[in-house]
Design a protein around this motif. Structure first.
Motif, PDB file in Angstrom:
ATOM      1  N   THR A 127      -6.571   3.176 -12.906  1.00  0.00           N
ATOM      2  CA  THR A 127      -7.470   2.976 -11.781  1.00  0.00           C
ATOM      3  C   THR A 127      -7.488   1.509 -11.360  1.00  0.00           C
ATOM      4  OG1 THR A 127      -8.908   4.777 -12.540  1.00  0.00           O
ATOM      5  CG2 THR A 127      -9.846   3.230 -10.945  1.00  0.00           C
ATOM      6  N   LYS A 143     -13.615   1.242  -3.421  1.00  0.00           N
ATOM      7  CA  LYS A 143     -12.613   2.312  -3.408  1.00  0.00           C
ATOM      8  C   LYS A 143     -11.786   2.247  -4.688  1.00  0.00           C
ATOM      9  CE  LYS A 143      -8.723   2.075  -1.131  1.00  0.00           C
ATOM     10  NZ  LYS A 143      -7.577   2.124  -0.182  1.00  0.00           N
ATOM     11  N   ASP A 145      -8.437   3.509  -6.442  1.00  0.00           N
ATOM     12  CA  ASP A 145      -7.120   4.128  -6.268  1.00  0.00           C
ATOM     13  C   ASP A 145      -6.648   4.589  -7.642  1.00  0.00           C
ATOM     14  OD1 ASP A 145      -6.886   3.655  -3.468  1.00  0.00           O
ATOM     15  OD2 ASP A 145      -6.403   1.558  -3.903  1.00  0.00           O
ATOM     16  N   ASN A 165      -1.622  11.071  -7.066  1.00  0.00           N
ATOM     17  CA  ASN A 165      -2.282   9.874  -6.565  1.00  0.00           C
ATOM     18  C   ASN A 165      -3.401  10.248  -5.592  1.00  0.00           C
ATOM     19  OD1 ASN A 165      -0.388   7.442  -7.446  1.00  0.00           O
ATOM     20  ND2 ASN A 165       0.943   9.121  -6.801  1.00  0.00           N
ATOM     21  N   SER A 167      -7.568   8.656  -3.943  1.00  0.00           N
ATOM     22  CA  SER A 167      -8.583   7.602  -3.897  1.00  0.00           C
ATOM     23  C   SER A 167      -9.981   8.202  -3.895  1.00  0.00           C
ATOM     24  CB  SER A 167      -8.402   6.733  -2.642  1.00  0.00           C
ATOM     25  OG  SER A 167      -7.151   6.071  -2.675  1.00  0.00           O
TER      26      SER A 167
END
Length: 212
Positions: A127, A143, A145, A165, A167
Motif C-alpha cells: 500500500t 488515497k 493505492d 490493483n 485504490s
C-alpha cells in the motif's frame, strides 16, 4: 426346573454379549466418522494447484477463526519497522505474517502459507498512500493505492501468479475489491522465499531485533 433356569440364564448371557457387541461396533463406527471428519480437511502433501487451494482455504479459515497458536517478534531496520507473527497448528508451523511500514507512506503485508515448513502459497499486499484532492488542512482526504499478489508454489517454485490493483479513497465511493478480477502475471517468488528463510532463522526470537 433347574435345567430350564440354566437355559434361560445362558440365553440372557448370549443376548447381553450380542448387545454389547452391537454397542461396541456402533461406538467404533461413530469414532471413525468423527476422526474422519476431523482429518478430512488435512492434506499430507501439496502436489497440485487444487491441493494448494484446499490447504490455503483450511489454514485461512483457522486464521479467521483465531484457532491457531502464535508467537511474535518485531524488527526495526533503518526506516523500516515491522512485526512477524508465526502461526502454529498442532505445534507445526502453518502460516507466517510479515508486516512492515516505512516512513515514505509505504507498507507491505505478506502471509506465507506453510506445509511441512515449506511455503505453498503467498499472499502479499503493498500500500502506498498519498493526499487526495479535496479536504482541508485540518481534515485532508487520502488515497491508498493497493497492489495484491497471489503466488502458488510447488517444490519451492512459483507455478502460478496473479496480481490485482485498486485504490481506496477516504472520501468513499470505492469499488469493492472482491469485484476486481485478478490478472495473471509473470511468475517469481525468489525474493519472498529468501525472506521467509530469514524469518525461519529468527522464529524463536523474543522481543525486537534490528534487521532480518
Amino acid at each position: 426346573m433347574k435345567n430350564v433356569l440354566t437355559i434361560l440364564s445362558l440365553i440372557m448371557i448370549v443376548s447381553c454379549k450380542k448387545e454389547n457387541l452391537k454397542t461396541t461396533k456402533k461406538k467404533s463406527s461413530e469414532d471413525s466418522i468423527i476422526n474422519k471428519s476431523i482429518s478430512i480437511n488435512r492434506i499430507d502433501s501439496i502436489e497440485t494447484i487444487d491441493d494448494i487451494k484446499k490447504e490455503y482455504a483450511n489454514i485461512n479459515n483457522l486464521l479467521t477463526l483465531k484457532k491457531l497458536d502464535s508467537s511474535q517478534f518485531s524488527y526495526n531496520c533503518d526506516e523500516r519497522e515491522g512485526e512477524v507473527t508465526l502461526y502454529y497448528r498442532d505445534k507445526k508451523l502453518a502460516a507466517v505474517k510479515d508486516f512492515y511500514a516505512e516512513h515514505s507512506h509505504f507498507s507491505s503485508s505478506t502471509t506465507y502459507f506453510v506445509k511441512n515448513d515449506r511455503v505453498f502459497f503467498i499472499f502479499n499486499d503493498e500500500t502506498v498512500w498519498n493526499f487526495d484532492e479535496g479536504g482541508t488542512p485540518e481534515k485532508p482526504e487520502t488515497k491508498d493505492d493497493i497492489k495484491e499478489k497471489r503466488i502458488y508454489i510447488l517444490d519451492n517454485k512459483a507455478v502460478q501468479c496473479f496480481e490485482k490493483n485498486y485504490s481506496i479513497r477516504s472520501k468513499g465511493n470505492n469499488k469493492n475489491p472482491e469485484n476486481i478480477s485478478n490478472q495473471k502475471t509473470k511468475c517469481t517468488a525468489t525474493e519472498f522465499i529468501k525472506r521467509y528463510e530469514l524469518i525461519l532463522k529468527n522464529k524463536d526470537t523474543k522481543g525486537e531485533i534490528q534487521c532480518l
